[in-house]
Design a protein around this motif. Structure first.
Motif, short mmCIF file in Angstrom:
data_model
loop_
_atom_site.label_atom_id
_atom_site.label_comp_id
_atom_site.label_asym_id
_atom_site.label_seq_id
_atom_site.Cartn_x
_atom_site.Cartn_y
_atom_site.Cartn_z
N THR A 86 63.66 -14.56 15.17
CA THR A 86 64.35 -15.49 14.27
C THR A 86 63.40 -16.04 13.21
O THR A 86 63.73 -16.09 12.01
CB THR A 86 64.96 -16.65 15.08
OG1 THR A 86 65.90 -16.12 16.02
CG2 THR A 86 65.67 -17.64 14.17
N LEU A 87 62.20 -16.46 13.63
CA LEU A 87 61.23 -17.03 12.69
C LEU A 87 60.74 -15.98 11.69
O LEU A 87 60.52 -16.29 10.50
CB LEU A 87 60.04 -17.62 13.46
CG LEU A 87 60.34 -18.86 14.31
CD1 LEU A 87 59.11 -19.30 15.07
CD2 LEU A 87 60.86 -19.99 13.44
N ILE A 88 60.60 -14.74 12.14
CA ILE A 88 60.17 -13.67 11.23
C ILE A 88 61.23 -13.44 10.16
O ILE A 88 60.93 -13.32 8.95
CB ILE A 88 59.89 -12.37 12.01
CG1 ILE A 88 58.62 -12.55 12.88
CG2 ILE A 88 59.73 -11.19 11.06
CD1 ILE A 88 58.35 -11.37 13.78
N ILE A 89 62.51 -13.36 10.57
CA ILE A 89 63.60 -13.14 9.62
C ILE A 89 63.70 -14.32 8.65
O ILE A 89 63.90 -14.13 7.43
CB ILE A 89 64.93 -12.92 10.36
CG1 ILE A 89 64.87 -11.64 11.20
CG2 ILE A 89 66.09 -12.88 9.39
CD1 ILE A 89 66.09 -11.40 12.06
N ALA A 90 63.58 -15.57 9.19
CA ALA A 90 63.67 -16.75 8.33
C ALA A 90 62.55 -16.76 7.30
O ALA A 90 62.76 -17.04 6.11
CB ALA A 90 63.64 -18.01 9.19
N ALA A 91 61.34 -16.43 7.75
CA ALA A 91 60.20 -16.41 6.82
C ALA A 91 60.36 -15.31 5.79
O ALA A 91 60.04 -15.50 4.60
CB ALA A 91 58.91 -16.21 7.63
N ALA A 92 60.86 -14.17 6.21
CA ALA A 92 61.05 -13.05 5.28
C ALA A 92 62.07 -13.41 4.21
O ALA A 92 61.90 -13.09 3.02
CB ALA A 92 61.49 -11.81 6.05
N SER A 93 63.17 -14.06 4.62
CA SER A 93 64.18 -14.46 3.64
C SER A 93 63.62 -15.50 2.67
O SER A 93 63.95 -15.48 1.47
CB SER A 93 65.42 -15.02 4.35
OG SER A 93 65.09 -16.19 5.09
N GLY A 139 75.98 -12.77 11.52
CA GLY A 139 75.64 -14.04 10.88
C GLY A 139 74.32 -13.98 10.14
O GLY A 139 74.18 -14.53 9.04
N LEU A 140 73.32 -13.32 10.72
CA LEU A 140 72.01 -13.23 10.07
C LEU A 140 72.09 -12.42 8.78
O LEU A 140 71.41 -12.72 7.79
CB LEU A 140 71.00 -12.59 11.04
CG LEU A 140 70.51 -13.49 12.18
CD1 LEU A 140 69.65 -12.69 13.15
CD2 LEU A 140 69.74 -14.68 11.65
N SER A 156 69.82 -21.33 6.80
CA SER A 156 70.98 -20.63 7.35
C SER A 156 70.60 -19.67 8.47
O SER A 156 71.31 -19.53 9.46
CB SER A 156 71.71 -19.87 6.24
OG SER A 156 72.18 -20.76 5.26
N VAL A 157 69.46 -19.01 8.30
CA VAL A 157 69.00 -18.10 9.36
C VAL A 157 68.76 -18.88 10.66
O VAL A 157 69.17 -18.45 11.74
CB VAL A 157 67.71 -17.37 8.93
CG1 VAL A 157 67.09 -16.63 10.11
CG2 VAL A 157 68.03 -16.39 7.81
N LEU A 158 68.08 -20.03 10.54
CA LEU A 158 67.82 -20.84 11.74
C LEU A 158 69.11 -21.36 12.36
O LEU A 158 69.24 -21.47 13.57
CB LEU A 158 66.90 -22.01 11.38
CG LEU A 158 65.48 -21.64 10.95
CD1 LEU A 158 64.70 -22.90 10.56
CD2 LEU A 158 64.75 -20.91 12.07
N VAL A 159 70.09 -21.69 11.50
CA VAL A 159 71.36 -22.23 11.99
C VAL A 159 72.18 -21.16 12.69
O VAL A 159 72.62 -21.32 13.83
CB VAL A 159 72.17 -22.84 10.82
CG1 VAL A 159 73.58 -23.20 11.28
CG2 VAL A 159 71.46 -24.07 10.29
N ILE A 160 72.40 -20.05 12.00
CA ILE A 160 73.27 -19.01 12.55
C ILE A 160 72.63 -18.35 13.77
O ILE A 160 73.32 -17.86 14.67
CB ILE A 160 73.62 -17.95 11.48
CG1 ILE A 160 74.83 -17.12 11.93
CG2 ILE A 160 72.43 -17.06 11.20
CD1 ILE A 160 76.11 -17.91 12.02
N ALA A 184 63.91 -16.34 29.36
CA ALA A 184 63.20 -15.08 29.17
C ALA A 184 63.59 -14.43 27.84
O ALA A 184 62.75 -13.88 27.12
CB ALA A 184 63.50 -14.14 30.33
N VAL A 185 64.88 -14.50 27.52
CA VAL A 185 65.35 -13.93 26.26
C VAL A 185 64.92 -14.80 25.09
O VAL A 185 64.69 -14.33 23.98
CB VAL A 185 66.88 -13.77 26.28
CG1 VAL A 185 67.41 -13.33 24.93
CG2 VAL A 185 67.28 -12.76 27.35
N GLY A 186 64.81 -16.12 25.32
CA GLY A 186 64.51 -17.06 24.25
C GLY A 186 63.20 -16.81 23.55
O GLY A 186 63.07 -17.02 22.34
N LYS A 187 62.18 -16.32 24.27
CA LYS A 187 60.86 -16.11 23.67
C LYS A 187 60.89 -15.06 22.56
O LYS A 187 60.54 -15.34 21.41
CB LYS A 187 59.85 -15.73 24.75
CG LYS A 187 59.57 -16.85 25.74
CD LYS A 187 58.60 -16.39 26.83
CE LYS A 187 58.36 -17.50 27.84
NZ LYS A 187 57.44 -17.07 28.92
#
Length: 799
Positions: free
Chosen positions: A430-437, A757-758, A455-459, A421-424
């Protein structure tokens, strides 16, 4: 008025088992024994210098009341039976694993492991106390399997061999997770060792790329084998248009591995293979904890787990032990006291008192006369009876009931896992932050953009989230297990916490199966009259007679002209007095209450003069009233019973006016009631104990089988609860709710690390040393928080 029996003052205690000697004790070696069996066990121990057994515990012995008939075990000499039961056999030795539910203390282990001193053919015995199992190795040229079992039965530890054991060996458990975990742990340790020069910048100039490619070789099997389950689960979720927690994990692991290969191949850096192998290792630990169940308990049992492996077939005047699977229509069988009737049969000879409580829930034995059909699953109480099989085991009523399509539980997920439930939303953020970076860094520094995106996807890889649930619920399962409450898996804890209705079976669940409250109504019996009644009752094997015999006092006297009519009563002459015990019609009673057949009554008359009757009421389990009061504060309550409604007033007083109560319920009606609750949007817990509850247990969100012996038979269920722990059920439910709150708290701890980490990842400060420190610390912190918080909560809840 109520009459109670007074304990006799002259009490003799058996030296072996500690039980009271109800008859004249047997004297041997200046000691007293309650029966010949206990004396024989003592002799065996004394002859082999094993009497230290009696110094280990106050009452270590198992009572051996019934004589051991060698003929009962002849079927074990059959080569076909041995082939299906033995674990291993060669030219000289055989190995077999027995289930021994009587095992209860260290003394039992000590005695069983010394079987070789009682039978030289036994070479080794290894006891697994938690599973109540003994692995026996013996030389089949010196002794036979039947002789080994007979010896164990003779000393009070008869193995439980059922028809289920003849269905072939249990499927081997999937041990691949252990191989994956071992491989990941080995590679993780070595990759960390080879990465130390990079952490401190000492040798990377000369050996950096060499160590990097070594790390690639070590990480490759982890990527292809150990981590394969995460990629498979994520892909299957996408195929079903579902986002599970394995999807962000798979994306993170793939990115981590790909970028590491790219960095090492181009010489831009050492990569993050230490973090990659470490993440897989820690997450596999979580998977292992999540999968752990109590291997010593069977939650998905078939009716064959209850059936005996053999039955006595009568042929040409001989008693031939025969496998139940080979029973044919038309064969005559002999069923002795307390033996199960394995197939639908017609009674030919003998007095049948059949206990159907396992099938119907009805606690009072049913009398049957010659010519009547007796269904499989009933248990004979009393003398041996002869029957003729009318249906094979596979076609009988019990088998059809068990295999009914409505008793099959749908194998679909009814509750969404907290982590999923939390994963969604977590994946989306996570994808929004990774794309923004990525968008931010591309115009400024392409290499930094790729590094920040990865790094965003990893951390943000939610490994800590994936571990919070299994470790918290795993710790909860262990807490419950210490208190003899065994759940099938961690998902049951979630279902238990969310349930809003608790449904109880009555017979054997709310009531003590071996006790009854006996009250006498009528002219009070004198001590001499009680003695007369007890004398007659002594010659009857009917359960009500035996209960009443134990209640009354007085030394039994000789009885002349004893007569017992099944379903009616018994009579006999004691001295000059004719004593009659039984139904109102049998003794000629004309009481108005006699027309009320809902309550069990046993009438008494002397010389055809009715003096009154005994009533038998159920004894409810200790602590039941407090449990009902506690559950009633937050849950709806209901009672489903196969018995009649004679106990409704007492139950209504216990459960209150709002509780639903249904009596004379068939197994199908119980199942339909549970389905009706679910259709109304409720989440029910069903607490039962017998086959008549099997359908309701399977269809409930949580099916709890109550048992007085957790290693004995229980129907298919989600959890097994020791009967002595029933009063604590409300506390268990409340603690399961606490566990879910602790999971949310563990998520909070994980999010704190992810925020830190992010922030570093977006700024491009995510270096190998930071990865090596932050990832394990984050994971171990969540695991430690989960386990310690559950322990503290359990201590606070007095569990």
């Amino acid at each position: 008025m109520l009459q109670t029996a007074h304990p006799e003052t002259d009490v003799h205690t058996c030296y072996h088992c500690g039980d009271e000697c109800t008859s004249t004790p047997i004297h041997f070696d200046e000691k007293e024994f309650c029966c010949e069996g206990c004396k024989v066990v003592y002799e065996l121990l004394a002859e082999n210098d094993l009497c230290t057994y009696y110094t280990l515990d106050d009452r270590p012995g198992i009572s051996v009341k019934d004589p051991i008939a060698s003929a009962r075990f002849k079927y074990l000499n059959d080569a076909k039976v041995q082939q299906q039961l033995l674990d291993f056999q060669n030219d000289s030795i055989s190995k077999i694993t027995f289930h021994i539910p009587q095992m209860h203390c260290s003394s039992c282990i000590w005695l069983l492991e010394n079987l070789n001193r009682l039978n030289p053919g036994v070479t080794d015995v290894h006891v697994n106390f938690l599973k109540k199992e003994a692995a026996v190795t013996f030389e089949h040229q010196v002794t036979t399997l039947a002789q080994v079992v007979e010896l164990m039965a003779h000393i009070g530890y008869e193995p439980q061999i059922t028809l289920a054991d003849m269905e072939g060996p249990a499927p081997k458990k999937d041990r691949s997770i252990y191989y994956k975990l071992g491989l990941a742990g080995f590679c993780f340790g070595n990759v960390m060792l080879l990465s130390f020069p990079e952490y401190f910048g000492g040798l990377q100039h000369h050996f950096g790329r060499f160590f990097g490619w070594l790390n690639v070789l070590l990480s490759l099997p982890v990527f292809l084998y150990s981590a394969r389950g995460f990629f498979t689960s994520a892909w299957q979720g996408l195929q079903q248009r579902m986002i599970n927690l394995d999807l962000p994990i798979a994306i993170g692991l793939l990115s981590l591995f790909s970028v590491s290969i790219y960095d090492i191949a181009t010489g831009k850096g050492p990569g993050f293979l230490d973090s990659f192998t470490g993440l897989v290792f820690f997450m596999l630990i979580g998977k292992l904890v999540q999968r752990r169940t109590y291997d010593s308990l069977a939650f998905d049992r078939e009716y064959t787990s209850y059936f005996p492996i053999s039955v006595t077939v009568l042929k040409n005047g001989e008693e031939i032990p025969t496998s139940v699977k080979e029973l044919k229509k038309g064969q005559r069988i002999l069923v002795r006291n307390h033996e199960l009737i394995p197939a639908d049969s017609i009674l030919l000879r003998g007095t049948a008192n059949i206990d159907y409580s396992f099938v119907t829930g009805e606690s009072v034995p049913v009398a049957r006369v010659a010519g009547e059909v007796i269904y499989a699953g009933g248990r004979q109480l009393g003398e041996g009876i002869e029957l003729e099989v009318v249906k094979e085991v596979s076609q009988g009523y019990l088998t059809q009931l068990w295999n009914h399509v409505n008793f099959k539980k749908e194998e679909k997920q009814t509750l969404e896992n907290y982590a999923n439930a939390v994963g969604k939303p977590f994946l989306i953020v996570t994808l929004i932050i990774a794309a923004a970076s990525l968008v931010y860094w591309v115009p400024r520094d392409t290499d930094m953009a790729i590094k920040a995106f990865t790094s965003v996807l990893v951390i943000a890889c939610p490994c800590a989230l994936s571990l919070a649930t299994p470790f918290t619920l795993g710790a909860t399962l262990r807490i419950f297990g210490k208190h003899k409450f065994y759940l099938k898996n961690s998902g049951v804890v979630e279902a238990l916490a969310k349930a809003d209705v608790v449904v109880f079976d009555k017979t054997g669940t709310l009531t003590e199966p071996s006790s009854a409250e006996i009250t006498f109504v009528g002219h009070a019996l004198s001590a001499q009259e009680e003695q007369l009644v007890r004398s007659v009752l002594k010659h009857s094997t009917h359960p009500l007679s035996q209960r009443l015999y134990a209640q009354l006092q007085g030394k039994p006297q000789p009885v002349l002209n004893f007569l017992e009519k099944p379903g009616a009563g018994l009579q006999g002459t004691v001295g000059d007095t004719l004593v009659e015990v039984g139904s109102a019609v049998w003794v000629g009673a004309e009481f108005k209450e006699a027309h009320d057949n809902k309550q069990t009554r046993v009438f008494i008359s002397f010389d055809e003069e009715v003096r009154g009757y005994f009533t038998f009421q159920n004894v409810y389990r200790k602590g039941l009233q407090e449990l009902i009061q506690e559950l009633g504060k937050t849950k709806k309550l209901a009672v489903l019973s196969g018995d009649n409604d004679s106990e409704e007033p007492r139950l209504r007083q216990l459960f209150g006016p709002e509780a639903q109560m249904r009596f004379n319920q068939s197994p199908m009606q119980k199942l339909e009631y549970i389905n009706a609750l679910k259709a109304q949007g409720h989440s029910p817990i069903m607490v039962g104990d017998g086959l008549n509850d099997a359908g309701a247990l399977r269809q409930s969100d949580v099916g709890l089988a109550l048992t007085d012996n957790v290693t004995g038979f229980s129907p298919s269920c989600d959890g097994i609860l020791d009967a002595k722990q029933l009063p604590r059920l409300a506390h268990f439910i409340k603690f399961s709710q606490t566990s879910l709150r602790l999971i949310l708290a563990a998520f909070g701890v994980s999010f704190i690390y992810n925020i830190i980490g992010l922030t570093m990842a977006v700024m491009g400060e995510f270096t190998p040393i930071v990865s090596a420190i932050l990832m394990p610390v984050s994971t171990l912190s969540v695991i430690s928080f989960a386990v310690l918080s559950v322990k503290l909560a359990a201590k606070k809840a007095r569990l």
